[in-house]
Design a protein around this motif. Structure first.
Motif, mmCIF file in Angstrom:
data_model
loop_
_atom_site.group_PDB
_atom_site.id
_atom_site.type_symbol
_atom_site.label_atom_id
_atom_site.label_comp_id
_atom_site.label_asym_id
_atom_site.label_seq_id
_atom_site.Cartn_x
_atom_site.Cartn_y
_atom_site.Cartn_z
ATOM 1 N N SER A 30 0.843 -1.199 0.000
ATOM 2 C CA SER A 30 0.000 0.000 0.000
ATOM 3 C C SER A 30 0.876 1.245 0.000
ATOM 4 N N ASN A 90 -7.467 9.338 0.863
ATOM 5 C CA ASN A 90 -8.193 8.422 -0.022
ATOM 6 C C ASN A 90 -7.289 7.530 -0.867
ATOM 7 N N ILE A 91 -5.977 7.750 -0.828
ATOM 8 C CA ILE A 91 -5.097 6.918 -1.654
ATOM 9 C C ILE A 91 -4.105 6.106 -0.803
ATOM 10 N N LYS A 136 -4.126 2.439 -1.653
ATOM 11 C CA LYS A 136 -3.876 2.045 -3.030
ATOM 12 C C LYS A 136 -2.538 1.306 -3.132
ATOM 13 N N ARG A 169 -1.357 11.889 -4.301
ATOM 14 C CA ARG A 169 -2.760 12.277 -4.479
ATOM 15 C C ARG A 169 -3.319 11.602 -5.739
ATOM 16 N N GLU A 170 -4.643 11.747 -5.894
ATOM 17 C CA GLU A 170 -5.309 11.246 -7.100
ATOM 18 C C GLU A 170 -5.436 12.398 -8.099
ATOM 19 N N TYR A 176 -5.488 8.954 -12.092
ATOM 20 C CA TYR A 176 -4.204 8.320 -11.873
ATOM 21 C C TYR A 176 -3.771 8.519 -10.410
ATOM 22 N N LEU A 177 -2.868 7.668 -9.964
ATOM 23 C CA LEU A 177 -2.191 7.874 -8.699
ATOM 24 C C LEU A 177 -0.932 8.688 -8.992
ATOM 25 N N TYR A 217 1.940 4.470 -18.175
ATOM 26 C CA TYR A 217 2.370 5.034 -16.893
ATOM 27 C C TYR A 217 3.892 5.178 -16.918
ATOM 28 N N LEU A 271 -4.580 3.551 -10.296
ATOM 29 C CA LEU A 271 -5.228 3.482 -8.982
ATOM 30 C C LEU A 271 -5.684 2.039 -8.756
ATOM 31 N N GLU A 272 -4.943 1.307 -7.933
ATOM 32 C CA GLU A 272 -5.274 -0.089 -7.666
ATOM 33 C C GLU A 272 -5.488 -0.287 -6.183
ATOM 34 N N ASN A 273 -6.542 -1.037 -5.824
ATOM 35 C CA ASN A 273 -6.833 -1.322 -4.422
ATOM 36 C C ASN A 273 -6.042 -2.542 -3.969
#
Length: 545
Positions: free
Chosen positions: A405, A437-438, A441, A474-475, A479-480, A523, A543-545
């Motif tokens: 993460s 919020n990221i 990610k 940040r988002e 994108y991250l 990317y 952006l991947e969880n």
């Protein structure tokens, strides 16, 4: 020879898209139909215009002859009266007797005039007979001829009185238009009308209610009056300065052909709509399957092979092509699965080999022992450094996950900076700005440490103050976005690339290669630097969880 020209034609027509060809073939018949109709319409219009002109010429010829005869007849009567001795005596004596009044009355009745006035050369009214209109507006007009008094709506003929070749006065004889030319007092149809114009093409009177002295602008037998177009025919009135004009409404003349034109246009429009609709349906029956295949090819990625397969329920050649394309995707998916399985096994084997080289249990026990010794000796920086190193090694050796993460990666960076503080002390400060919020990610493990290391080694100087290392996550636009910046000495990016320094270090090159291998060319990492201002390294990741 036919085959050669047919091939040339096919090569030429294939320069256009299928859509352009279908719609072109649909519109072409309508265009040809409209061209033929325009020729017919132009020919019919010219024929109708000639017929209307001939009819107008006949009408105004008759009207002009009638007007000329009446004008000549009334003119002769007035001239005869002006030549009588009694008329000359009245002017010379400047008085009129009862007998002379009776002569004037009989002459007026004979002339069919409403009023006769006698003026001397000085413009003094000497005598009159009939319903008086007062002094004439044309009092000082001694030119013999016909005039029109608009205020009283009467025709006026002025006849000069000559004695011994000397002008001594004038006779003013007024006539109603009905006596002068009965045709002009009759209201004709709404489609055409006869008008009398003066020598300047200004309206005097006529069958229509157009304004007095209105200027008529005639262009190629056409005149636009009160926002309506008229076909105009002019003729000079014999013996007068006036002209007679017949004006016919163009809408009336061309009414039938206009109706026919509108009907043809409606038919052409309907035919064109039907043809375009058929062309559109045919186009979409070919375009949609082809476009689906093109979209699938453009969206081709390893992770979406199943979703880009084409669903086609047709029975034509395009359906066969779609089925073949889906079979190809299935085969590619099987091959990719095999390759991914082999690569995963290879990575796991490499990690196991690396982990087998070091005994993690022994290593961590040793580090903990050193840490407690530092605490006993009250050496807090060394204790924190050993603790940070233990955490870094644990994440490297024990944790075999390739993805971590954002929060875990930031903790790795913080531990690395604690270790570097043992060497550099307070040379720089670190500012973290991580959006909530990221934090969960996922990114590649140890992706940020080489960038931070590069800033610490090359950006900061020992004799400068207020040196800051900023880490921002940040988002951004889906994108991250991770930015690592410093306000150090900076460098020229082009020179660094060409001289194989800084950016070409193993760690930085490794980051770029890992991003491309893991995420693809979409990317990447971008480095911006200005000398004596600082450097910013930006990572754009999914952006991947």
């Amino acid at each position: 020879m036919k085959t050669f020209y047919l091939k040339r034609f096919n090569d030429w027509i294939r320069r256009f898209s299928i859509k352009q060809r279908l719609f072109g073939f649909a519109i072409l018949p309508s265009i040809l139909m409209l061209i033929c109709f325009m020729f017919y319409y132009s020919f019919s219009r010219s024929v109708l215009l000639q017929k209307s002109e001939q009819a107008s010429i006949q009408l105004i010829t008759m009207a002009e002859e009638n007007l000329s005869l009446n004008a000549e007849r009334l003119k002769s009567k007035v001239d005869n009266f002006s030549e009588k001795n009694s008329c000359i005596q009245i002017i010379q004596n400047k008085t009129i007797t009862d007998a002379q009044k009776q002569i004037m009355e009989r002459s007026r009745n004979n002339m069919e005039s409403t009023l006769i006035q006698l003026y001397n050369r000085q413009g003094e009214l000497i005598g009159e007979s009939g319903q008086s209109n007062g002094i004439s507006n044309l009092l000082h007009q001694h030119k013999q001829g016909w005039y029109y008094e608009h205020d009283i709506d009467k025709m006026l003929y002025i006849s000069t009185i000559i004695e011994d070749d000397t002008l001594i006065g004038s006779v003013y004889a007024y006539f109603p238009k009905e006596v002068f030319a009965p045709l002009f007092t009759e209201k004709n149809s709404k489609t055409n009308a006869i008008q009398i114009l003066d020598e300047n093409d200004c309206i005097l009177f006529g069958q229509s209610s157009l304004p007095y002295q209105m200027k008529i602008q005639i262009d190629d037998q056409m005149a636009k009056i009160n926002h309506m177009e008229y076909i105009v025919t002019l003729r000079q009135i014999e013996g007068m300065d006036w002209k007679i004009m017949d004006m016919v409404s163009s809408d009336h003349v061309f009414e039938e052909i206009h109706n026919f034109r509108n009907l043809i246009l409606v038919y052409c429009l309907i035919a064109m709509i039907v043809l375009l609709l058929c062309a559109s349906l045919t186009y979409h029956s070919m375009h949609d399957p082809i476009n689906a295949m093109l979209s699938s090819m453009q969206d081709f990625r390893e992770d979406n092979l199943e979703t880009i397969k084409i669903k086609d329920g047709g029975r034509d050649e395009l359906h066969h092509l779609s089925t073949t394309f889906n079979d190809l995707l299935t085969r590619i998916e099987e091959l990719l699965t095999t390759v991914q399985r082999e690569q995963e096994q290879r990575r796991e084997t490499q990690i196991q080999l690396l982990q087998a080289q070091i005994n993690p249990h022994f290593l961590f026990n040793t580090l903990n022992t050193l840490r407690y010794l530092a605490i006993l000796n009250e050496d807090k920086p060394v204790s924190e450094g050993i603790n940070a190193l233990a955490k870094l090694l644990r994440n490297t050796i024990v944790d075999s996950n390739e993805m971590v993460s954002v929060q875990e990666e930031i903790e790795n960076v913080k531990n690395y900076i604690i270790i570097q503080k043992l060497r550099y002390g307070d040379l720089f400060e670190t500012v973290y700005n991580i959006d909530e919020n990221i934090k969960q990610k996922k990114i590649l493990k140890f992706l940020l440490q080489p960038i931070v290391e590069n800033s610490i080694l090359h950006a900061f100087e020992e004799d400068r103050e207020h040196q800051i290392l900023t880490i921002r996550a940040r988002e951004k636009n889906g994108y991250l976005c991770i930015e690592i910046g410093d306000n150090g000495k900076g460098f020229c990016v082009e020179d660094s690339v060409s001289s194989n320094k800084k950016l070409s270090s193993i760690g930085m090159k490794n980051i770029q290669e890992r991003i491309q291998l893991m995420y693809g060319d979409t990317y990447s990492m971008k480095v911006e630097s200005v000398i004596d201002v600082g450097t910013i390294t930006t990572l754009l990741l999914p952006l991947e969880n």
